[in-house]
Design a protein around this motif. Structure first.
Motif, PDB file in Angstrom:
ATOM      1  N   CYS A  15     -18.702 -28.527  92.648  1.00  0.00           N
ATOM      2  CA  CYS A  15     -18.341 -27.105  92.660  1.00  0.00           C
ATOM      3  C   CYS A  15     -18.986 -26.369  91.489  1.00  0.00           C
ATOM      4  CB  CYS A  15     -16.828 -26.936  92.647  1.00  0.00           C
ATOM      5  SG  CYS A  15     -15.994 -27.783  91.275  1.00  0.00           S
ATOM      6  N   GLU A  18     -22.773 -25.998  92.225  1.00  0.00           N
ATOM      7  CA  GLU A  18     -23.089 -25.171  93.390  1.00  0.00           C
ATOM      8  C   GLU A  18     -22.770 -23.702  93.171  1.00  0.00           C
ATOM      9  OE1 GLU A  18     -24.186 -24.059  97.315  1.00  0.00           O
ATOM     10  OE2 GLU A  18     -24.791 -25.566  95.849  1.00  0.00           O
ATOM     11  N   CYS A  19     -21.891 -23.368  92.246  1.00  0.00           N
ATOM     12  CA  CYS A  19     -21.506 -21.968  92.041  1.00  0.00           C
ATOM     13  C   CYS A  19     -22.735 -21.120  91.736  1.00  0.00           C
ATOM     14  CB  CYS A  19     -20.503 -21.850  90.892  1.00  0.00           C
ATOM     15  SG  CYS A  19     -20.013 -20.132  90.572  1.00  0.00           S
ATOM     16  N   CYS A  45     -17.889 -16.148  97.691  1.00  0.00           N
ATOM     17  CA  CYS A  45     -18.743 -16.725  98.727  1.00  0.00           C
ATOM     18  C   CYS A  45     -18.137 -17.972  99.358  1.00  0.00           C
ATOM     19  CB  CYS A  45     -20.119 -17.054  98.155  1.00  0.00           C
ATOM     20  SG  CYS A  45     -20.090 -18.317  96.847  1.00  0.00           S
ATOM     21  N   HIS A  47     -18.518 -21.048  98.323  1.00  0.00           N
ATOM     22  CA  HIS A  47     -19.332 -22.259  98.157  1.00  0.00           C
ATOM     23  C   HIS A  47     -18.550 -23.375  97.472  1.00  0.00           C
ATOM     24  CE1 HIS A  47     -23.727 -20.820  98.767  1.00  0.00           C
ATOM     25  NE2 HIS A  47     -22.899 -20.113  99.505  1.00  0.00           N
ATOM     26  N   CYS A  48     -17.737 -23.011  96.498  1.00  0.00           N
ATOM     27  CA  CYS A  48     -16.988 -24.030  95.756  1.00  0.00           C
ATOM     28  C   CYS A  48     -16.006 -24.759  96.668  1.00  0.00           C
ATOM     29  CB  CYS A  48     -16.265 -23.403  94.567  1.00  0.00           C
ATOM     30  SG  CYS A  48     -15.190 -22.003  94.987  1.00  0.00           S
ATOM     31  N   VAL A  51     -18.243 -26.954  99.378  1.00  0.00           N
ATOM     32  CA  VAL A  51     -19.043 -28.087  98.913  1.00  0.00           C
ATOM     33  C   VAL A  51     -18.203 -29.297  98.532  1.00  0.00           C
ATOM     34  CG1 VAL A  51     -19.121 -27.576  96.426  1.00  0.00           C
ATOM     35  CG2 VAL A  51     -21.133 -28.577  97.577  1.00  0.00           C
ATOM     36  N   ASN A 119     -22.808 -10.717  99.025  1.00  0.00           N
ATOM     37  CA  ASN A 119     -21.602 -11.020  99.804  1.00  0.00           C
ATOM     38  C   ASN A 119     -20.646  -9.823  99.844  1.00  0.00           C
ATOM     39  OD1 ASN A 119     -20.114 -12.851 101.419  1.00  0.00           O
ATOM     40  ND2 ASN A 119     -18.745 -13.291  99.724  1.00  0.00           N
TER      41      ASN A 119
END
Length: 271
Positions: A15, A18-19, A45, A47-48, A51, A119
């Motif tokens: 996380c 990927e942030c 978004c 993503h955290c 993922v 976003n």
């Protein structure tokens, strides 16, 4: 802003890595946490959340329980994707059959997953399903073309414009093709990526329409009239300040296609 389940977290740091705005770091307890003031820069978004392979992290605005897991049985291969993309046609002949409201709503819900700059998710949908309203839009578009033909040298106009008017005068809807639905995706003037966001949302929607047996066509003539003809703009009544917009026709195709037309080779510059 983020919550971590210490029993599920493996401290793999996915996380954090990927942030996209680097606002997740290791906390005092050895688990990921948002840095001080990070909520001001968070893109929301997800993503955290997406993922993490262990389902250990949740976001206040992107709750874990609302983020469906990716199911392997629904993955498609490259050949399937290629055929889907190539089988999209611009539909200009629709059945008179109306499109179910549930299908329209589902398409719009799918389209909201299209990427948007920062976003921001500012795309708004204005949907017309009334035959009368759609005919009025087409009529006002013809009105605009007639005024152009009266005030501008015909040689300077696109050659299809007189043909559109002639077709209309013969009793054919040459603007919106008797489509049972017209959707207009729009976004406000202050959206820096407004037209890109609108285009991506419409592209998602028209591709999702294919498995539902529906067809689409981008309404370019209506778009041009919307930009310049005030009576049409008043009739359509997009949200105030929405200067980014594009309309799309939607309905059940009258004809079925059996081949995938070829296109010219792509133009590529390798650097």
């Amino acid at each position: 802003m983020i919550q971590v389940d210490p029993e599920k977290c493996k401290k793999d740091g996915l996380c954090k890595e990927e942030c996209p705005v680097a606002i997740i770091d290791w906390g005092r307890q050895g688990f990921p946490e948002m840095v001080e003031g990070g909520e001001r820069n968070c893109l929301v978004c997800g993503h955290c959340v997406a993922v993490c392979p262990n389902g250990a992290l949740s976001h206040k605005l992107v709750p874990l329980e609302k983020c469906s897991p990716i199911e392997e049985k629904f993955r498609v291969n490259l050949d399937q994707v290629t055929q889907l993309l190539r089988s999209r046609r611009s539909i200009r002949n629709f059945k008179e059959e109306p499109v179910e409201m549930e299908k329209i709503e589902r398409l719009i819900h799918i389209a909201r997953y299209a990427p948007t700059g920062g976003n921001l998710q500012l795309v708004h949908w204005t949907v017309f399903t009334s035959r009368e309203a759609i005919w009025n839009m087409a009529s006002l578009t013809i009105e605009w073309i007639r005024k152009l033909m009266e005030t501008v040298p015909l040689a300077s106009l696109p050659p299809y414009m007189p043909r559109i008017v002639a077709g209309w005068d013969s009793g054919k809807d040459t603007v919106l093709r008797n489509a049972p639905v017209v959707l207009i995706a729009s976004s406000p003037k202050h959206d820096p990526n407004g037209m890109v966001n609108v285009t991506l949302a419409l592209s998602y929607l028209e591709l999702a329409a294919l498995p539902m047996g529906l067809g689409t066509c981008w309404a370019g003539i209506l778009q041009r009239a919307l930009q310049f003809h005030e009576p049409l703009r008043e009739m359509v009544a997009l949200p105030e300040g929405h200067t980014n917009h594009y309309p799309l026709m939607l309905g059940y195709p009258k004809f079925r296609y059996f081949r995938l037309p070829e296109r010219r080779p792509p133009q590529i510059s390798w650097r």
